[in-house]
Structures are given as C-alpha cells and as structure tokens.
Design an enzyme around this catalytic site. Sequence first.
Site, PDB file in Angstrom:
ATOM      1  N   THR A   1     -64.247 -30.368 -25.971  1.00  0.00           N
ATOM      2  CA  THR A   1     -63.962 -30.680 -24.511  1.00  0.00           C
ATOM      3  C   THR A   1     -63.238 -31.903 -24.184  1.00  0.00           C
ATOM      4  OG1 THR A   1     -65.287 -30.990 -22.621  1.00  0.00           O
ATOM      5  CG2 THR A   1     -66.507 -31.482 -24.893  1.00  0.00           C
ATOM      6  N   ASP A   2     -62.707 -31.831 -22.896  1.00  0.00           N
ATOM      7  CA  ASP A   2     -61.961 -33.023 -22.526  1.00  0.00           C
ATOM      8  C   ASP A   2     -62.943 -34.181 -22.034  1.00  0.00           C
ATOM      9  OD1 ASP A   2     -62.912 -31.829 -20.106  1.00  0.00           O
ATOM     10  OD2 ASP A   2     -61.149 -31.692 -19.207  1.00  0.00           O
ATOM     11  N   GLU A   3     -64.257 -33.575 -22.352  1.00  0.00           N
ATOM     12  CA  GLU A   3     -65.235 -34.646 -21.428  1.00  0.00           C
ATOM     13  C   GLU A   3     -65.539 -35.611 -22.715  1.00  0.00           C
ATOM     14  OE1 GLU A   3     -68.575 -33.088 -19.624  1.00  0.00           O
ATOM     15  OE2 GLU A   3     -67.373 -31.332 -18.900  1.00  0.00           O
TER      16      GLU A   3
ATOM     17  N   LYS B   1     -70.684 -33.679 -28.205  1.00  0.00           N
ATOM     18  CA  LYS B   1     -69.512 -33.123 -28.589  1.00  0.00           C
ATOM     19  C   LYS B   1     -68.366 -34.151 -29.447  1.00  0.00           C
ATOM     20  CE  LYS B   1     -68.291 -29.550 -27.869  1.00  0.00           C
ATOM     21  NZ  LYS B   1     -68.719 -28.161 -28.671  1.00  0.00           N
TER      22      LYS B   1
ATOM     23  N   TYR C   1     -74.319 -34.820 -23.133  1.00  0.00           N
ATOM     24  CA  TYR C   1     -73.286 -33.636 -23.819  1.00  0.00           C
ATOM     25  C   TYR C   1     -72.196 -34.168 -24.207  1.00  0.00           C
ATOM     26  CZ  TYR C   1     -69.897 -29.779 -23.437  1.00  0.00           C
ATOM     27  OH  TYR C   1     -68.940 -29.112 -23.641  1.00  0.00           O
TER      28      TYR C   1
HETATM   29  P1  NAD Z   1     -72.133 -21.161 -23.451  1.00  0.00           P
HETATM   30  O1  NAD Z   1     -73.316 -21.971 -23.301  1.00  0.00           O
HETATM   31  O2  NAD Z   1     -71.761 -19.998 -22.504  1.00  0.00           O
HETATM   32  O3  NAD Z   1     -72.324 -20.583 -24.871  1.00  0.00           O
HETATM   33  C1  NAD Z   1     -72.923 -21.083 -25.864  1.00  0.00           C
HETATM   34  C2  NAD Z   1     -73.138 -20.185 -27.071  1.00  0.00           C
HETATM   35  O4  NAD Z   1     -73.637 -20.743 -28.237  1.00  0.00           O
HETATM   36  C3  NAD Z   1     -74.417 -19.182 -26.672  1.00  0.00           C
HETATM   37  O5  NAD Z   1     -74.276 -17.748 -27.069  1.00  0.00           O
HETATM   38  C4  NAD Z   1     -75.664 -19.540 -27.271  1.00  0.00           C
HETATM   39  O6  NAD Z   1     -76.434 -18.695 -27.686  1.00  0.00           O
HETATM   40  C5  NAD Z   1     -74.817 -20.091 -28.684  1.00  0.00           C
HETATM   41  N1  NAD Z   1     -75.577 -21.226 -29.256  1.00  0.00           N
HETATM   42  C6  NAD Z   1     -76.243 -22.083 -28.791  1.00  0.00           C
HETATM   43  N2  NAD Z   1     -77.021 -22.965 -29.828  1.00  0.00           N
HETATM   44  C7  NAD Z   1     -76.519 -22.218 -30.796  1.00  0.00           C
HETATM   45  C8  NAD Z   1     -77.048 -22.688 -32.383  1.00  0.00           C
HETATM   46  N3  NAD Z   1     -77.579 -23.573 -32.648  1.00  0.00           N
HETATM   47  N4  NAD Z   1     -76.792 -21.620 -33.192  1.00  0.00           N
HETATM   48  C9  NAD Z   1     -75.879 -20.604 -32.775  1.00  0.00           C
HETATM   49  N5  NAD Z   1     -75.650 -20.311 -31.492  1.00  0.00           N
HETATM   50  C10 NAD Z   1     -75.999 -21.213 -30.808  1.00  0.00           C
HETATM   51  O7  NAD Z   1     -70.953 -22.130 -23.441  1.00  0.00           O
HETATM   52  P2  NAD Z   1     -69.412 -21.860 -23.395  1.00  0.00           P
HETATM   53  O8  NAD Z   1     -69.156 -22.328 -22.131  1.00  0.00           O
HETATM   54  O9  NAD Z   1     -68.845 -20.699 -23.721  1.00  0.00           O
HETATM   55  O10 NAD Z   1     -68.859 -22.937 -24.358  1.00  0.00           O
HETATM   56  C11 NAD Z   1     -68.227 -22.605 -25.731  1.00  0.00           C
HETATM   57  C12 NAD Z   1     -67.723 -23.907 -26.328  1.00  0.00           C
HETATM   58  O11 NAD Z   1     -66.709 -24.436 -25.589  1.00  0.00           O
HETATM   59  C13 NAD Z   1     -68.859 -25.148 -26.477  1.00  0.00           C
HETATM   60  O12 NAD Z   1     -68.441 -25.678 -27.778  1.00  0.00           O
HETATM   61  C14 NAD Z   1     -68.420 -26.141 -25.324  1.00  0.00           C
HETATM   62  O13 NAD Z   1     -68.890 -27.465 -25.499  1.00  0.00           O
HETATM   63  C15 NAD Z   1     -67.112 -25.807 -25.176  1.00  0.00           C
HETATM   64  N6  NAD Z   1     -66.411 -26.058 -24.035  1.00  0.00           N
HETATM   65  C16 NAD Z   1     -66.867 -25.331 -22.987  1.00  0.00           C
HETATM   66  C17 NAD Z   1     -66.170 -25.476 -21.599  1.00  0.00           C
HETATM   67  C18 NAD Z   1     -66.454 -24.868 -20.467  1.00  0.00           C
HETATM   68  O14 NAD Z   1     -65.689 -25.189 -19.213  1.00  0.00           O
HETATM   69  N7  NAD Z   1     -67.509 -23.929 -20.362  1.00  0.00           N
HETATM   70  C19 NAD Z   1     -64.930 -26.571 -21.639  1.00  0.00           C
HETATM   71  C20 NAD Z   1     -64.637 -27.142 -22.778  1.00  0.00           C
HETATM   72  C21 NAD Z   1     -65.104 -26.956 -23.994  1.00  0.00           C
HETATM   73  P1  TYD Z   2     -69.889 -28.048 -13.996  1.00  0.00           P
HETATM   74  O1  TYD Z   2     -69.279 -26.558 -13.816  1.00  0.00           O
HETATM   75  O2  TYD Z   2     -71.341 -28.218 -14.537  1.00  0.00           O
HETATM   76  O3  TYD Z   2     -68.751 -28.557 -15.213  1.00  0.00           O
HETATM   77  P2  TYD Z   2     -68.831 -30.054 -16.095  1.00  0.00           P
HETATM   78  O4  TYD Z   2     -69.775 -30.764 -15.424  1.00  0.00           O
HETATM   79  O5  TYD Z   2     -68.641 -29.737 -17.523  1.00  0.00           O
HETATM   80  O6  TYD Z   2     -67.373 -30.440 -15.471  1.00  0.00           O
HETATM   81  O7  TYD Z   2     -69.497 -29.005 -13.003  1.00  0.00           O
HETATM   82  C1  TYD Z   2     -68.212 -28.903 -12.428  1.00  0.00           C
HETATM   83  C2  TYD Z   2     -68.233 -30.179 -11.218  1.00  0.00           C
HETATM   84  O8  TYD Z   2     -69.073 -29.536 -10.128  1.00  0.00           O
HETATM   85  C3  TYD Z   2     -69.106 -31.194 -11.683  1.00  0.00           C
HETATM   86  O9  TYD Z   2     -68.162 -32.349 -11.247  1.00  0.00           O
HETATM   87  C4  TYD Z   2     -70.307 -31.350 -11.165  1.00  0.00           C
HETATM   88  C5  TYD Z   2     -69.982 -30.371  -9.741  1.00  0.00           C
HETATM   89  N1  TYD Z   2     -71.134 -29.679  -9.713  1.00  0.00           N
HETATM   90  C6  TYD Z   2     -71.666 -29.463  -8.267  1.00  0.00           C
HETATM   91  O10 TYD Z   2     -71.279 -30.159  -7.332  1.00  0.00           O
HETATM   92  N2  TYD Z   2     -72.842 -28.665  -7.847  1.00  0.00           N
HETATM   93  C7  TYD Z   2     -73.161 -27.787  -9.012  1.00  0.00           C
HETATM   94  O11 TYD Z   2     -74.222 -26.990  -8.516  1.00  0.00           O
HETATM   95  C8  TYD Z   2     -72.790 -27.922 -10.150  1.00  0.00           C
HETATM   96  C9  TYD Z   2     -73.319 -27.053 -11.365  1.00  0.00           C
HETATM   97  C10 TYD Z   2     -71.934 -28.871 -10.550  1.00  0.00           C
END
Ligand code: NAD
Ligand code: TYD
Length: 345
Positions: free
Chosen positions: A125-127, A154, A150
């Site tokens: 992630t960019d975080e 990562k 978090y």
């Molecule tokens: P999500 O929370 O929707 O899904 C996570 C999945 O991982 C779920 O299906 C969960 O059951 C599974 N999981 C959790 N713990 C596990 C374990 N110990 N063993 C096996 N499976 C397990 O997450 P997402 O939003 O789909 O993100 C997927 C990946 O992308 C993550 O690594 C996250 O850090 C990364 N990512 C997400 C975003 C975003 O905006 N959602 C952005 C950048 C990076």
């Molecule tokens: P989020 O979707 O949780 O992603 P991330 O924290 O990984 O960027 O949040 C996106 C932005 O929205 C973040 O600045 C926090 C804000 N936010 C709210 O203002 N209200 C909410 O209920 C949530 C879930 C997030």
Amino acid sequence: MRLLVTGGAGFIGSNFVRHIVNTYPDWQIVNFDKLTYAGNLANLHDVESSDGYSFVQGDIADREAVAKLFSDLAPEAVVNFAAESHVDRSILDASAFIETNIKGTQVLLEAARQCPVERFVQVSTDEVYGALGEEGVFTEQSPLQPNSPYAASKTAADVLCMAYRKTYDIPVVITRSSNNYGPYQFPEKLIPLMIRNALSGKKLPVYGQGRQVRDWLFVDDNCRAIHEVLLKGRPGEVYNIGGDCERRNIEIVELICDILASKVDEPRSFRELITFIEDPRGAAHDFRYALDCSKLQRELGWKPSVGLEEGLERTVDWYLENQAWVESVITGEYQEYYQKVYGGR
Ligand code: NAD
Ligand code: TYD
C-alpha cells in the site's frame, strides 16, 4: 500456470481472482483465505464452479497449513492479498495485523524458500510512505515512514520481502497501490460505508472536516496492474499503482450523495446526512497520499483507465443492485465495531 492467491475472498482479491479466471480458463488457481469478517465466498459466486479454480480455507500465519498447501499445489507464482486491511481497526487493536500481515507474510516467504516459485507478488500500500502535505508525490524511492499500526505492519512485510529477496533470492515483486474502490468492498471503508449509510438514511460520518486527500483507484485498474506485475514485473522491484484521481474526503462524500440522488425514485438530499465527527484516528490520520506511477507506465505500459466519476457511478450502481450482499456481510461483529468507532460521536 499454477497460481496461489491468498486473501482471494476479500475485496481486491476476489476482483483479481475473477479477472484471472476469466482471462486464463486454463490456469490452475487456488484461493487460500481464512474467511475473516472481511472474507466472503459470495464475492466469488460467479467463478466458484470454473474448472481451474478451487478454494482452501486457511490462515497464512499457520506454518503447517501453508507448507501443506505448497507441497500439494507446488505453485509457480503467489499473489499475497491476505491481510488485515483497515486502519481504524488497527487503531482499536493491532494484534491481528501483526499476526497476519507480518508473520503471515514471513510464513509465505519461508514456504516459497522451501518450495521455489517463479514470482512472489506482495500486495502492499501507499500508506507505507507515510503522509504528504498539500504538495508532492511518493515515488518508489520515497522513505518508508508509516504512521498507523496497519501501515507499520504492511511496511514490516515489505521490508521482510526485500530481505528474503536479498538473502534467499526469492523473486519478490511489491505493488503499492492507492485507495481502491468498486464492487465487493466491505462497508467499513469510506466509499461503501457512505453508500450504505445514505441508503439506510443514516448519518454520513466524515472525520474532522473531511480535508484529507486520497488518490482513488478503481479496483479493476488495480487488478490489471497486478496482472502485469505478475507476468512482467522485475524481481526485487517495487511498483506504485495510483488512480491519478486525488480528492478531499468531503468531495467524495458529496459526489456519492449527488450520484445517489440522481438514481433513487424519490429525489432526496443525501447531503443533509453529512455529519462531521471528531477524528477517531487523531495524529495517525495521514493528511494526503499521492503516487508517481511513471515506473509502471514506462516498464509495463499500464495506466488507469477508469476516471473517478465513471468509477463512482459504476460503484453506486453495483451497491444499489446488491443491497442483499451488503446486508449479508454485515454481522453482529460489524455492529459492534461500528458502535466502537462511531457510537459516541
Ligand atoms: P480485505 O480486508 O477486503 O480482504 C482481506 C482478505 O484476506 C479477506 O478475504 C480475509 O478473509 C483474508 N485474510 C485475512 N487474514 C488472513 C489470514 N491470516 N490468512 C488468510 N487469509 C486472510 O482487503 P482488501 O481491501 O481486498 O486488500 C487486499 C490487499 O490489498 C491487502 O494486503 C491490503 O493491505 C492491500 N491494499 C488495499 C487497499 C485498499 O484500498 N483496499 C489499498 C492498498 C493496498
Ligand atoms: P478508508 O476508506 O478507511 O481508507 P484509508 O484510511 O486506508 O485511506 O478512509 C479513507 C479516508 O476517509 C480517510 O481519510 C478516513 C476517511 N473516513 C471518514 O471520514 N469517515 C469514515 O467513516 C471512514 C471509514 C473514513
């Protein structure tokens, strides 16, 4: 290709599995997922009976289960999506983030060391770069300065991946994407939470004044990018993946309100539901993320194809058509979590 996808029942993982199953009907794809609150097999209802696809329930931090998986499948490639993925939950309790995101990644790397793979894609992630002010962008060379638990977990996983690359020559490639949105996103993240609350007539809780900036990436674009990196990414390299769509949170919430208002039968002002609440993230709330993705474009020819307005409209349409999915993934655990973060505010 024998491909192991971990976390394929979550938001991005399920979109990626669907994309790969539909693109390569002859590949063998195993989805290994613990099915936490965020994992849901209904996300894959349309591909679960495809020939090459199978599901194994398990935990990436479980050494024995992962060793068995590698010896049964002998994967040629791994894409590791499995993670605890929500910043707010990591602030409430970071334990599961350490276990899955750090230990789980190390267990997978160790398995890949014992049973060599041709490519190990770590989905990051960019975080990990921390926060930007009003100006600037992160490149792949920016220092790693995570702020939330978090992001720290990562970052630790990324650093472990690089150490395994250097020490054992594991062919690791890391992707760092910005905020994804689209179908099947669990309604704890900003966009699906706002859509669900608005449709239920609940308040739309914007943290602080909603001035934070995120770069929004439609999930299909991220899946295409990860696909390219899986095939052609150079081992040992990091690739940023961004949507080139920076917006303040309040702009996103207002846009969702306006799209919803244009879709429902009885016109309503969803904007009246917007409520500014005390920021539950405090100092760990990163102000802005923005990515320079020129490396991915230059080396692999990828760029985002879905703009924010189009992507948000497609997302709102999907949630309108799939309200039963939303209700099915919201359990008592979700209500408890919601109460903890938003209850008193
Ligand atoms: P999500 O929370 O929707 O899904 C996570 C999945 O991982 C779920 O299906 C969960 O059951 C599974 N999981 C959790 N713990 C596990 C374990 N110990 N063993 C096996 N499976 C397990 O997450 P997402 O939003 O789909 O993100 C997927 C990946 O992308 C993550 O690594 C996250 O850090 C990364 N990512 C997400 C975003 C975003 O905006 N959602 C952005 C950048 C990076
Ligand atoms: P989020 O979707 O949780 O992603 P991330 O924290 O990984 O960027 O949040 C996106 C932005 O929205 C973040 O600045 C926090 C804000 N936010 C709210 O203002 N209200 C909410 O209920 C949530 C879930 C997030």
